[in-house]
Design a protein around this motif. Structure first.
Motif, PDB file in Angstrom:
ATOM      1  N   PRO A  22     -16.086  18.983  -3.194  1.00 25.77           N
ATOM      2  CA  PRO A  22     -16.654  19.999  -4.079  1.00 25.77           C
ATOM      3  C   PRO A  22     -18.158  19.790  -4.252  1.00 25.77           C
ATOM      4  CG  PRO A  22     -14.631  19.117  -5.001  1.00 25.77           C
ATOM      5  CD  PRO A  22     -14.989  18.235  -3.840  1.00 25.77           C
TER       6      PRO A  22
ATOM      7  N   ALA B  52     -11.134  17.704  -3.943  1.00 26.22           N
ATOM      8  CA  ALA B  52     -10.211  18.802  -3.650  1.00 26.22           C
ATOM      9  C   ALA B  52      -8.978  18.248  -2.944  1.00 26.22           C
ATOM     10  CB  ALA B  52     -10.908  19.842  -2.780  1.00 26.22           C
TER      11      ALA B  52
ATOM     12  N   THR C 194     -11.814  25.220 -11.838  1.00 26.98           N
ATOM     13  CA  THR C 194     -13.026  24.517 -11.401  1.00 26.98           C
ATOM     14  C   THR C 194     -13.831  24.036 -12.613  1.00 26.98           C
ATOM     15  OG1 THR C 194     -14.212  26.620 -11.272  1.00 26.98           O
ATOM     16  CG2 THR C 194     -13.167  25.818  -9.251  1.00 26.98           C
TER      17      THR C 194
ATOM     18  N   THR D   7     -18.017  20.806 -14.332  1.00 24.56           N
ATOM     19  CA  THR D   7     -17.839  22.020 -13.532  1.00 24.56           C
ATOM     20  C   THR D   7     -18.235  21.729 -12.088  1.00 24.56           C
ATOM     21  OG1 THR D   7     -20.072  22.869 -13.934  1.00 24.56           O
ATOM     22  CG2 THR D   7     -18.362  23.457 -15.542  1.00 24.56           C
ATOM     23  N   TRP D   8     -17.705  22.521 -11.152  1.00 21.06           N
ATOM     24  CA  TRP D   8     -18.036  22.393  -9.734  1.00 21.06           C
ATOM     25  C   TRP D   8     -17.755  23.720  -9.044  1.00 21.06           C
ATOM     26  CZ3 TRP D   8     -14.088  20.027 -12.357  1.00 21.06           C
ATOM     27  CH2 TRP D   8     -12.792  20.449 -12.049  1.00 21.06           C
ATOM     28  N   SER D   9     -18.297  23.878  -7.861  1.00 20.09           N
ATOM     29  CA  SER D   9     -18.047  25.090  -7.077  1.00 20.09           C
ATOM     30  C   SER D   9     -16.720  24.945  -6.335  1.00 20.09           C
ATOM     31  CB  SER D   9     -19.182  25.321  -6.082  1.00 20.09           C
ATOM     32  OG  SER D   9     -19.309  24.211  -5.210  1.00 20.09           O
ATOM     33  N   PRO D  10     -15.984  26.029  -6.144  1.00 21.33           N
ATOM     34  CA  PRO D  10     -14.657  25.938  -5.519  1.00 21.33           C
ATOM     35  C   PRO D  10     -14.738  25.667  -4.013  1.00 21.33           C
ATOM     36  CG  PRO D  10     -15.231  28.218  -5.939  1.00 21.33           C
ATOM     37  CD  PRO D  10     -16.316  27.408  -6.571  1.00 21.33           C
TER      38      PRO D  10
ATOM     39  N   TYR E 103      -7.577  20.402  -7.658  1.00 21.30           N
ATOM     40  CA  TYR E 103      -8.641  19.424  -7.881  1.00 21.30           C
ATOM     41  C   TYR E 103      -8.160  18.330  -8.831  1.00 21.30           C
ATOM     42  CZ  TYR E 103     -11.204  23.450  -6.126  1.00 21.30           C
ATOM     43  OH  TYR E 103     -11.616  24.533  -5.374  1.00 21.30           O
TER      44      TYR E 103
END
Length: 307
Positions: A28, A105, A85, A43-46, A56
């Motif tokens: 991620p 992930a 996410t 938070t993170w990008s998918p 995740y």
């Protein structure tokens, strides 16, 4: 198994420089911590795989794990194999020490490398916002209502009479359960209030909220009614006082300087022959007193009748 997933695995196996399950998925990206008012979210990008649901898992590492537990990591159960996410890590970042967090992930048995936050995070880095407040005027009472932000927060409230900013008063509220009384207002005066949040655990305060001012309108109306009735009373007194004074003077004049009344035997059909005012001093003291001196014949006749 879907055709897209089969294709993905075949492509991964055909790659000459890749081996093992840990490199099948990309890690991620854009990992960051959003923290406001002591609530912390990772938070993170998918990671997008067409036709597949990627999950995740999140872990954290505190000062103790780094220095005394051989750099171990602690899984966060609420964020294990989640499809979101975003992970709420507020309960895990519970001490004022530096933390590091990571996320990876997972797709079936395949796992990506760990993506780790840049640098260390402490809860003192949280962003504090001013409190939501409502200022009320209830008669003589200055009241304030504050939104509850949790047990970690207390509020510093400043209030003053408008025009007297140099005489600001302060009240610290540690528990907000209802409307709080701040002060007793003067009639017709306008008071202003502002507040800031404070977290003692990190020794930090927010900026102040916008200033709100209220006026004791009910007291102003009462003051106007009182002034109106006072004016009417003064006007009535101004009109009746001269009449009352004249009446009282007449009563005193009657009591202390009554008019002289002659007996019937001294009265004559003809005007008296002589009127004499007695002394200038008696005339000044009693301007209505008149002394009548009868004639000699009338006096003798009165004496004879009396005998």
């Amino acid at each position: 198994m879907s055709p897209e997933l089969i294709c993905f695995f075949l492509c991964a196996l055909s790659a000459p420089n890749l081996s093992g399950g840990d490199v099948l998925l990309p890690a991620p990206q854009s990992i960051s911590i959003l923290s406001t008012n002591m609530k912390h979210f990772l938070t993170w990008s998918p990671v997008i795989i067409q036709g597949a649901t990627v999950r995740y898992s999140v872990e954290f590492q505190g000062e103790y794990e780094r220095e005394h537990a051989a750099g171990s990591w602690i899984p966060i159960p609420e964020c294990s194999l989640t499809t979101a996410t975003l992970c709420n890590v507020t309960q895990d970042i519970s001490a004022s020490v530096p933390y590091r967090l990571r996320v990876r992930a997972q797709l079936g048995a395949a796992s990506s490398p760990w993506g780790t936050t840049q640098g260390l995070f402490t809860r003192a880095m949280t962003s504090l916002t001013p409190p939501l407040l409502r200022v009320l005027a209830d008669g003589h009472h200055l009241l304030v209502e504050l939104a509850d932000m949790g047990p970690s927060f207390q509020f510093r409230v400043l209030y003053w009479r408008k025009g007297q900013e140099s005489r600001v008063q302060q009240k610290v509220l540690r528990e907000v359960s209802s409307v709080v009384h701040l002060d007793t207002m003067e009639a017709g005066a306008e008071y202003c209030v502002k507040a800031q949040t404070h977290v003692q655990a990190i020794n930090r305060s927010s900026s102040f909220s916008p200033t709100q001012c209220v006026r004791a309108r009910g007291d102003t109306s009462l003051w106007l009614v009182t002034a109106l009735f006072s004016s009417i009373g003064f006007a009535v007194a101004a009109l009746t006082l001269p009449l009352l004074t004249w009446k009282i003077s007449k009563i005193f004049q009657y009591c202390f300087c009554p008019a002289a009344v002659l007996p019937n035997t001294l009265k004559e059909s003809e005007p008296p022959t002589q009127l004499v005012l007695q002394g200038s001093e008696e005339a000044e003291q009693c301007d209505l007193m008149v002394v009548v001196v009868p004639s000699e014949e009338a006096l003798q006749l009165w004496i004879q009748k009396a005998l």
